[in-house]
Write a protein that holds these residues in place. Structure first.
Motif, short mmCIF file in Angstrom:
data_model
loop_
_atom_site.label_atom_id
_atom_site.label_comp_id
_atom_site.label_asym_id
_atom_site.label_seq_id
_atom_site.Cartn_x
_atom_site.Cartn_y
_atom_site.Cartn_z
N LEU A 206 12.85 1.77 8.44
CA LEU A 206 12.42 0.72 7.51
C LEU A 206 13.46 -0.39 7.39
O LEU A 206 13.11 -1.58 7.39
N ASN B 258 0.86 3.66 5.26
CA ASN B 258 1.93 4.66 5.26
C ASN B 258 1.37 5.92 4.63
O ASN B 258 0.22 5.95 4.18
N GLY B 259 2.17 6.93 4.58
CA GLY B 259 1.67 8.14 3.93
C GLY B 259 2.69 9.25 3.91
O GLY B 259 3.60 9.31 4.74
N GLN C 147 3.79 9.82 -5.95
CA GLN C 147 4.27 9.73 -4.57
C GLN C 147 3.72 8.49 -3.87
O GLN C 147 4.41 7.85 -3.07
N ILE D 143 0.84 -1.20 0.00
CA ILE D 143 0.00 0.00 0.00
C ILE D 143 0.87 1.24 0.00
O ILE D 143 1.92 1.28 0.65
N GLY D 144 0.44 2.27 -0.71
CA GLY D 144 1.09 3.57 -0.65
C GLY D 144 0.02 4.65 -0.62
O GLY D 144 -1.04 4.50 -1.24
N PHE D 145 0.31 5.72 0.10
CA PHE D 145 -0.68 6.81 0.22
C PHE D 145 0.03 8.15 0.18
O PHE D 145 1.11 8.32 0.76
N THR E 20 8.85 2.10 -1.27
CA THR E 20 9.78 2.34 -0.16
C THR E 20 9.44 1.44 1.03
O THR E 20 10.33 0.82 1.62
N THR E 21 8.19 1.39 1.39
CA THR E 21 7.84 0.61 2.58
C THR E 21 7.93 -0.88 2.31
O THR E 21 8.10 -1.67 3.25
N ALA F 111 5.83 5.56 -2.26
CA ALA F 111 5.68 5.18 -0.85
C ALA F 111 5.48 3.67 -0.73
O ALA F 111 6.02 3.03 0.17
N ALA F 112 4.70 3.11 -1.64
CA ALA F 112 4.50 1.65 -1.62
C ALA F 112 5.81 0.92 -1.84
O ALA F 112 6.13 -0.06 -1.16
N LEU G 61 9.64 10.31 3.36
CA LEU G 61 9.89 8.96 3.88
C LEU G 61 11.37 8.63 4.02
O LEU G 61 11.73 7.68 4.72
#
Lengths: 494, 460
Positions: free
Chosen positions: B125, B44-45, A84, A65-67, A91-92, A88-89, B118
């Motif tokens: 992470l 996340n965000g 973005q 998931i990315g937000f 990266t995490t 984010a998805a 991030l």
């Protein structure tokens, strides 16, 4: 925001997300107007008008998931958000973990929905709001024994535009208001008592303050005498009492001990770091004796004037109504698409919500309600009439419950002693304390439909970063046997 | 690129359009966060928020009124100023009216806003990847949250003030649970940069707690000697400081009220000479040195925007030292003007013991981890209820010998200060409950000989 601007932004976000390889993408563009007007002793303390316009994009990309979100709303910003969110998805995903699978949902294109109301509360001139609260405050201040009065009204008007890659799109408009007044009486020796109106917040327009859905005349006229009686009341003797709990108090007990406990994300451990988990784990589904056989609790996002009522949730799922506890047995959960996917459920029941365009949707509470007795329309007086020694509890105040929703403690606005089936004046310093299944297991009587009230709150907190949701809870008056009652003064060692 | 006009330009545009006294406030925040549970990342965000507030003031019958418009994003300045002016001209006289604060311009006013993304959480992470693997191998389930925010506040007034403050705020939480759910432990830390915290350090604390909990001791409700760690003390002291409002105390509505419309300022709260204080310049806890507010309340006034925030001793040598007052109420009450401050420190001069040293000095007692779901039961005593969470450890003869069940407590932080028998050295601490709102605290561990555990909670 005009319709073309919204449509261009929606398209730009979804096209960019698709181009970047997102398996799922949704965009929410929201225009939320909120107002608070607060008076202290009939003088204006604050009046603030807040308009929030923003846009959020959530994607599922390669199982993650990315937000991303911003307050700049246009097509360029929307495309950048998709970029973005995908970043984010990615990266995490570096931290590893399991793939996200959203439960499937039919598409619902072109949904348009407006919550029932006559006057959008935001459109009422500020001066009119101040004038009404001032008049109500002066009325209370003029009553004997009232030393101070605070008054406020919160009003929200929320437009939400949703679209996702699957083809669902929705435009929804919700309104809600919460007026409240609190009167304070002082004693010469430095003591005081406070009593607040018990009128609930509602998903209605300004007409609510004009008497549609609540009898303000009666409540305001009775409040000073009730406060004076509370100030003169004896302190409660701690022990076990039968409690007849009014819907103005019981809604909060339902919220904390049933509403949050039947959220599947909590039950699966996804709120373990913050809001907590739940004793009502999935292995107990269809077997856990939550309470007595009288207990029938439903979840819905469809109730008229409900604070959690919508047509389409923030993941594009159609609103529904469902059982959570039936005949005292745990039979269901509140779901969103992500936790439904984890649990292998065929479909979410529509409980995803984000309180702002800048926040990611998470599983939030539906309108969770205890159904009234069927058959004879048992009144609150009937319930009181069956109690030899007990308390009648009205209005919510302080609340606290543990991280698995077992142990709770609540207070209230007023507690009336019940002696041989009749009310016998108020007592002070009361708190009631129980474990959830013990409490609901002691449910011995339910009021009928005439005692049913849709109450609720504007301020249910959950998630990280913290999100605040408005939610309603309907219930009748109800009788619980032998609940532990504490004397709050003695608890403080005084 | 934010897609928004420069914030200083927005301030100047607002003030140029005002035809009377006016305050313009821009609050821009950049945030990044990662959440995880069940040994996997979840949500996340990244977000950009900007709120513009216009506060117009106008003479009305009986005094001076304020009109407030607050909007997000790329605002229509003409429309906002017109709305604020309209509300001021048609408004009621404000009880908190005072002349606006005069002043000059910060040299940093025109600098770009602070930023984050991030990348700030990259260490978290990468740390999580290893922590998840270790947790799977050890039969543990990790959950938690990391967030970083950089908020830039710009304030301008028609009296010449141009102020700017950049506030970095971060927090890292880690919860470990045994796979069967019978044991849990928490560790958390506040940080402005994430340079001084790590997943691995919190993981060690969580592993230690889970290890202690392998031996279970069932205890009944009752009064126990407890060692409150700094994180629990932080939540209790934040609740105490929140109640320190002058106006409400004068109205007879708080634990700091005295009969006859007076307050307890100067009263002795504790025999130990505690100091509970705030200071915008406190090392490591730096926060805004001026007041910026979009709304008035019982102790904060929009008329006071730009007011310098000085160091303040809420409790001084064990005596109640200050209550919060905005300028108007302070003048009426002949009290010191005292705005809120965004940090909080409790210390006892000369106290040097660490938490571990206090545990080692405990003959028999309970070491708590943190408190949760804290709510006010009785404002006259500031009686709070709440629960222990994620670790109640039994200490015997200076050593942790196991973990007990959780409890519901009923206690007043004012009474706890009076009953504390030992105090340690303060350290930076993140309250589990209120750290979300008050991130910057430094607190000592406290020993309380008779902490009221009202009932047992079966939660684990």
């Amino acid at each position: 925001m005009d319709a073309d601007q919204i449509e261009r932004a929606r398209q730009a976000a979804l096209e960019a997300a698709e181009r970047l390889g997102a398996d799922h993408a949704e965009v929410r563009i929201e225009h939320i107007r909120s107002q608070i007007v607060a008076l202290r002793d009939a003088n204006l303390e604050t009046a603030a008008d807040d308009t929030m316009v923003g846009m959020g994009v959530r994607v599922v990309h390669d199982g993650s998931i990315g937000f991303a979100a911003t307050v700049a709303v246009d097509a360029d910003a929307a495309a950048a958000l998709a970029d973005q969110a995908v970043a984010a998805a990615r990266t995490t995903a570096l931290a590893g973990g399991r793939r996200v699978e959203l439960a499937p949902e039919p598409t619902h294109p072109g949904v348009e929905w407006v919550a029932p109301h006559r006057t959008d509360p935001i459109t009422v001139p500020l001066a009119d709001k101040v004038a009404l609260l001032e008049a109500w405050s002066r009325r209370l201040l003029d009553a004997p024994g009232v030393d101070h009065v605070t008054a406020h009204v919160l009003a929200v008007s929320e437009e939400k535009h949703y679209a996702d890659l699957a083809g669902t799109s929705a435009t929804q408009h919700r309104v809600r208001v919460h007026p409240a007044l609190s009167a304070v009486a002082l004693t010469a020796d430095g003591g005081f008592e406070e009593m607040r109106t018990v009128a609930p917040p509602v998903g209605r327009g300004w007409e609510y303050l004009e008497g549609e859905g609540w009898d303000w005349e009666t409540e305001l006229s009775e409040l000073p005498a009730l406060l004076a009686a509370k100030l003169a009341a004896p302190s409660v003797e701690g022990g076990r009492y039968d409690l007849v709990i009014d819907p103005t108090n019981l809604w909060l007990t339902i919220h904390e001990s049933v509403g949050h406990a039947t959220e599947l994300d909590r039950a699966l451990g996804y709120e373990a770091a913050y809001a907590g988990t739940s004793f009502a784990t999935p292995d107990k589904l269809d077997t856990l004796e939550y309470g007595s056989v009288l207990m029938h609790v439903t979840g819905d996002r469809t109730a008229e004037f409900g604070l959690a009522t919508v047509a389409i949730d923030d993941e594009g799922v159609e609103s529904q109504s469902f059982d959570l506890v039936r005949d005292g047995i745990l039979v269901g959960y509140q779901l969103d698409r992500a936790t439904s996917g984890v649990a292998g459920r065929a479909r979410s029941n529509g409980c995803a919500f984000a309180d702002s365009p800048l926040h990611i949707p998470i599983q939030r509470m539906a309108n969770v309600s205890l159904q009234p007795a069927t058959g004879a329309d048992t009144t609150t007086d009937d319930l009181i009439g069956g109690v030899e020694r007990g308390l009648y509890v009205v209005g919510d105040k302080s609340w606290s419950i543990d991280m698995q929703r077992y142990n709770f403690q609540f207070t209230g606005q007023r507690f009336f002693r019940i002696v041989d089936g009749r009310l016998d004046g108020q007592v002070r310093d009361v708190a009631y304390q129980a474990n959830t299944t013990d409490f609901w297991g002691s449910l011995r009587g339910l009021g009928g439909p005439s005692t049913y009230l849709l109450a609720g709150a504007f301020n249910c907190g959950k998630g990280q970063p913290g999100q605040v949701a408005a939610v309603s809870h309907g219930c009748p008056s109800a009788l619980f046997e032998q609940v532990r009652v504490l004397n709050a003064r003695e608890e403080s060692g005084r | 690129m934010s897609g928004l006009p420069p914030a200083p330009d927005v301030i100047e545009a607002v003030l140029a359009r005002a035809d009377g006294d006016c305050v313009a406030l821009v609050e821009e925040s950049h945030e990044a966060e990662v959440r995880f549970a069940n040994n996997t990342t979840t949500t996340n965000g990244v977000r950009l928020d900007r709120r513009v507030t216009v506060i117009a003031f106008s003479p009305v019958d009986g005094g001076l009124a304020a009109g407030i418009a607050r909007r997000s994003g790329a605002v229509d300045v003409d429309d906002m100023v017109a709305a604020a002016v309209h509300d001021a001209r048609t408004g009621s006289p404000a009880e908190d009216a005072k002349p606006l604060i005069p002043g000059g311009a910060d040299r940093s006013f025109d600098l770009p806003p602070g930023d984050t993304d991030l990348d700030v959480l990259s260490g978290v992470l990468s740390g999580l990847a290893g922590a998840f693997a270790r947790a799977e191998a050890a039969g543990r389930v990790l959950s938690g949250y990391a967030e970083h925010q950089v908020a830039t506040t710009l304030l301008g007034t028609t009296t010449g003030l141009r102020l700017r403050h950049v506030q970095p705020t971060g927090a890292l939480h880690l919860v470990g649970r045994s796979r069967d759910g019978t044991r849990s432990a928490w560790a958390g830390a506040g940080t402005p940069t994430f340079a001084d915290v790590s997943v691995e350090r919190l993981e060690e604390a969580v592993a230690r707690g889970l290890g202690w909990a392998e031996h279970r001791v069932d205890l009944d409700a009752g009064r126990y000697e407890v060692v409150l760690p700094p994180e629990a003390v932080a939540d209790l002291m934040v609740a105490l400081a929140e109640a320190a409002t002058g106006k409400q105390a004068e109205e007879g509505r708080t634990v700091f009220s005295a009969p006859g419309g007076r307050t307890r300022l100067g009263d002795t709260l504790s025999a130990l000479p505690f100091h509970l204080w705030s200071d915008p310049a406190a090392a490591g806890l730096e926060c805004a040195p001026f007041l910026a507010t979009a709304a008035s309340s019982s102790d904060v006034s929009v008329f006071d925007n730009g007011l310098p925030i000085d160091p303040v001793e809420w409790v001084e040598g064990g005596k109640l030292g200050r209550l919060r007052y905005h300028r108007a109420d302070a003048a009426r009450s002949h009290a010191a003007v005292t705005p809120p401050v965004d940090n909080l420190v409790l210390d006892l001069p000369g106290a040097t013991a660490t938490l571990d040293e206090m545990v080692a000095a405990t003959e028999r007692g309970l070491l708590l981890t943190c408190l949760w779901y804290i709510r006010e039961v009785d404002p006259t005593t500031l009686l709070l209820t709440g629960l222990t969470r994620d670790g109640v450890y039994v200490v015997e003869e200076g050593k942790v010998v196991g973990a007990a069940n959780n409890f519901r407590f009923n206690e007043s932080p004012v009474d706890l200060l009076a009953r504390a028998t030992e105090v340690g050295a303060p350290v930076r601490a993140l309250g589990r409950e209120f750290g979300e709102w008050v991130n910057r605290t430094r607190m000592p561990p406290l020993r309380v000989p008779d902490f009221n555990m009202s009932s047992v909670s079966p939660a684990s």
